[in-house]
Design a protein around this motif. Structure first.
Motif, PDB file in Angstrom:
ATOM      1  N   ILE A 229      -7.382 -20.763  -2.837  1.00  0.00           N
ATOM      2  CA  ILE A 229      -6.286 -19.919  -2.370  1.00  0.00           C
ATOM      3  C   ILE A 229      -5.412 -20.691  -1.400  1.00  0.00           C
ATOM      4  CG2 ILE A 229      -5.627 -17.859  -1.098  1.00  0.00           C
ATOM      5  CD1 ILE A 229      -8.186 -16.543  -2.057  1.00  0.00           C
ATOM      6  N   ASN A 230      -4.114 -20.698  -1.650  1.00  0.00           N
ATOM      7  CA  ASN A 230      -3.183 -21.314  -0.723  1.00  0.00           C
ATOM      8  C   ASN A 230      -2.432 -20.229   0.045  1.00  0.00           C
ATOM      9  OD1 ASN A 230      -1.431 -22.927   0.707  1.00  0.00           O
ATOM     10  ND2 ASN A 230      -0.085 -23.305  -1.031  1.00  0.00           N
ATOM     11  N   VAL A 231      -1.605 -19.488  -0.652  1.00  0.00           N
ATOM     12  CA  VAL A 231      -0.784 -18.469   0.004  1.00  0.00           C
ATOM     13  C   VAL A 231      -1.406 -17.092  -0.201  1.00  0.00           C
ATOM     14  CG1 VAL A 231       1.509 -17.458   0.179  1.00  0.00           C
ATOM     15  CG2 VAL A 231       1.253 -19.860  -0.470  1.00  0.00           C
ATOM     16  N   MET A 232      -1.391 -16.297   0.859  1.00  0.00           N
ATOM     17  CA  MET A 232      -1.752 -14.887   0.766  1.00  0.00           C
ATOM     18  C   MET A 232      -0.628 -14.072   1.368  1.00  0.00           C
ATOM     19  SD  MET A 232      -5.828 -14.736   1.637  1.00  0.00           S
ATOM     20  CE  MET A 232      -5.964 -13.026   1.061  1.00  0.00           C
ATOM     21  N   GLY A 233      -0.465 -12.871   0.869  1.00  0.00           N
ATOM     22  CA  GLY A 233       0.628 -12.075   1.404  1.00  0.00           C
ATOM     23  C   GLY A 233       0.563 -10.630   0.979  1.00  0.00           C
ATOM     24  N   TRP A 234       1.578  -9.910   1.412  1.00  0.00           N
ATOM     25  CA  TRP A 234       1.723  -8.492   1.076  1.00  0.00           C
ATOM     26  C   TRP A 234       3.052  -8.278   0.364  1.00  0.00           C
ATOM     27  CZ3 TRP A 234      -2.036  -4.960   1.525  1.00  0.00           C
ATOM     28  CH2 TRP A 234      -3.115  -5.269   2.356  1.00  0.00           C
ATOM     29  N   TYR A 235       2.967  -7.522  -0.708  1.00  0.00           N
ATOM     30  CA  TYR A 235       4.148  -7.067  -1.423  1.00  0.00           C
ATOM     31  C   TYR A 235       4.147  -5.543  -1.361  1.00  0.00           C
ATOM     32  CZ  TYR A 235       4.860 -11.695  -3.493  1.00  0.00           C
ATOM     33  OH  TYR A 235       5.104 -13.030  -3.679  1.00  0.00           O
ATOM     34  N   ARG A 236       5.283  -4.944  -1.628  1.00  0.00           N
ATOM     35  CA  ARG A 236       5.337  -3.487  -1.680  1.00  0.00           C
ATOM     36  C   ARG A 236       6.230  -3.035  -2.825  1.00  0.00           C
ATOM     37  NH1 ARG A 236       8.696  -2.293   3.951  1.00  0.00           N
ATOM     38  NH2 ARG A 236      10.747  -3.010   3.226  1.00  0.00           N
ATOM     39  N   GLN A 237       5.937  -1.845  -3.289  1.00  0.00           N
ATOM     40  CA  GLN A 237       6.731  -1.268  -4.365  1.00  0.00           C
ATOM     41  C   GLN A 237       6.956   0.204  -4.081  1.00  0.00           C
ATOM     42  OE1 GLN A 237       5.177  -1.850  -8.331  1.00  0.00           O
ATOM     43  NE2 GLN A 237       7.187  -1.542  -9.239  1.00  0.00           N
ATOM     44  N   ALA A 238       8.200   0.557  -3.890  1.00  0.00           N
ATOM     45  CA  ALA A 238       8.588   1.948  -3.680  1.00  0.00           C
ATOM     46  C   ALA A 238       8.908   2.581  -5.035  1.00  0.00           C
ATOM     47  CB  ALA A 238       9.797   2.023  -2.758  1.00  0.00           C
ATOM     48  N   PRO A 239       8.851   3.894  -5.139  1.00  0.00           N
ATOM     49  CA  PRO A 239       9.134   4.562  -6.414  1.00  0.00           C
ATOM     50  C   PRO A 239      10.515   4.189  -6.953  1.00  0.00           C
ATOM     51  CG  PRO A 239       8.143   6.098  -4.883  1.00  0.00           C
ATOM     52  CD  PRO A 239       8.418   4.849  -4.099  1.00  0.00           C
ATOM     53  N   GLY A 240      10.542   3.766  -8.205  1.00  0.00           N
ATOM     54  CA  GLY A 240      11.798   3.427  -8.839  1.00  0.00           C
ATOM     55  C   GLY A 240      12.360   2.074  -8.471  1.00  0.00           C
ATOM     56  N   LYS A 241      11.603   1.304  -7.699  1.00  0.00           N
ATOM     57  CA  LYS A 241      12.086  -0.009  -7.272  1.00  0.00           C
ATOM     58  C   LYS A 241      11.135  -1.098  -7.714  1.00  0.00           C
ATOM     59  CE  LYS A 241      14.707   1.533  -3.242  1.00  0.00           C
ATOM     60  NZ  LYS A 241      14.982   1.303  -1.795  1.00  0.00           N
TER      61      LYS A 241
ATOM     62  N   GLU B 113       8.444  -6.106  -4.162  1.00  0.00           N
ATOM     63  CA  GLU B 113       9.121  -7.102  -3.341  1.00  0.00           C
ATOM     64  C   GLU B 113       8.168  -7.700  -2.319  1.00  0.00           C
ATOM     65  OE1 GLU B 113      12.293  -5.209  -1.182  1.00  0.00           O
ATOM     66  OE2 GLU B 113      10.939  -3.940  -0.030  1.00  0.00           O
ATOM     67  N   LEU B 114       8.441  -8.923  -1.947  1.00  0.00           N
ATOM     68  CA  LEU B 114       7.653  -9.590  -0.927  1.00  0.00           C
ATOM     69  C   LEU B 114       7.929  -8.961   0.435  1.00  0.00           C
ATOM     70  CD1 LEU B 114       5.848 -11.974   0.061  1.00  0.00           C
ATOM     71  CD2 LEU B 114       7.988 -13.256   0.369  1.00  0.00           C
ATOM     72  N   VAL B 115       6.872  -8.688   1.171  1.00  0.00           N
ATOM     73  CA  VAL B 115       6.998  -8.215   2.551  1.00  0.00           C
ATOM     74  C   VAL B 115       6.772  -9.377   3.511  1.00  0.00           C
ATOM     75  CG1 VAL B 115       6.080  -6.664   4.297  1.00  0.00           C
ATOM     76  CG2 VAL B 115       6.213  -5.914   1.907  1.00  0.00           C
ATOM     77  N   ALA B 116       5.644 -10.036   3.352  1.00  0.00           N
ATOM     78  CA  ALA B 116       5.312 -11.166   4.218  1.00  0.00           C
ATOM     79  C   ALA B 116       4.225 -12.001   3.558  1.00  0.00           C
ATOM     80  CB  ALA B 116       4.837 -10.696   5.590  1.00  0.00           C
ATOM     81  N   SER B 117       4.229 -13.278   3.851  1.00  0.00           N
ATOM     82  CA  SER B 117       3.198 -14.159   3.319  1.00  0.00           C
ATOM     83  C   SER B 117       2.823 -15.194   4.364  1.00  0.00           C
ATOM     84  CB  SER B 117       3.668 -14.843   2.034  1.00  0.00           C
ATOM     85  OG  SER B 117       4.751 -15.709   2.289  1.00  0.00           O
TER      86      SER B 117
END
Length: 119
Positions: A30-42, A45-49
């Motif tokens: 593992i190199n990069v770890m992060g958080w993505y998010r997805q809102a309804p109908g969207k 997207e990347l939040v932070a890594s």
């Protein structure tokens, strides 16, 4: 690589939440770890890594409000979310990216955790 997220939930505008993610399995690649998010109908997207060496990246929408941290010894990342806004409401997904010679880059995803900010 398996990812297990915890945290999230319901909070009022201006409140704080913390989501965490633990990796298991072939963690050494593992190199990069992060958080993505997805809102309804969207789209998702990347939040932070954060890289293994600690270099961080943030979406413009969360800079100065969210902080990502990583514990390489425990194979965990956390996202501290402060001053939450209704537009932060989404399902948050933990991501781990492995990079190996001859294999290339592979993305792994956790099951997602709901974050809801009420106004």
């Amino acid at each position: 690589v398996q990812l297990q997220a915890s945290g999230g939930g319901l909070v009022q505008v201006g409140g704080s939440l913390r989501v965490s993610c633990a990796a298991s399995g072939n963690i050494f690649s593992i190199n990069v770890m992060g958080w993505y998010r997805q809102a309804p109908g969207k789209q998702r997207e990347l939040v932070a890594s954060v890289t293994k060496r600690g270099a961080t990246t943030y979406a413009d929408a969360v800079k100065e409000r969210f902080t990502i941290s990583r514990d390489n010894a425990k194979n965990t990342i956390s996202l501290q979310m402060n001053n939450l806004k209704p537009e932060d409401t989404a399902v948050y997904y933990c991501n781990a990216q492995t990079t190996r010679i001859y294999v290339g880059t592979i993305d792994y995803w956790g099951p997602g955790t709901q974050v809801t900010v009420s106004s």
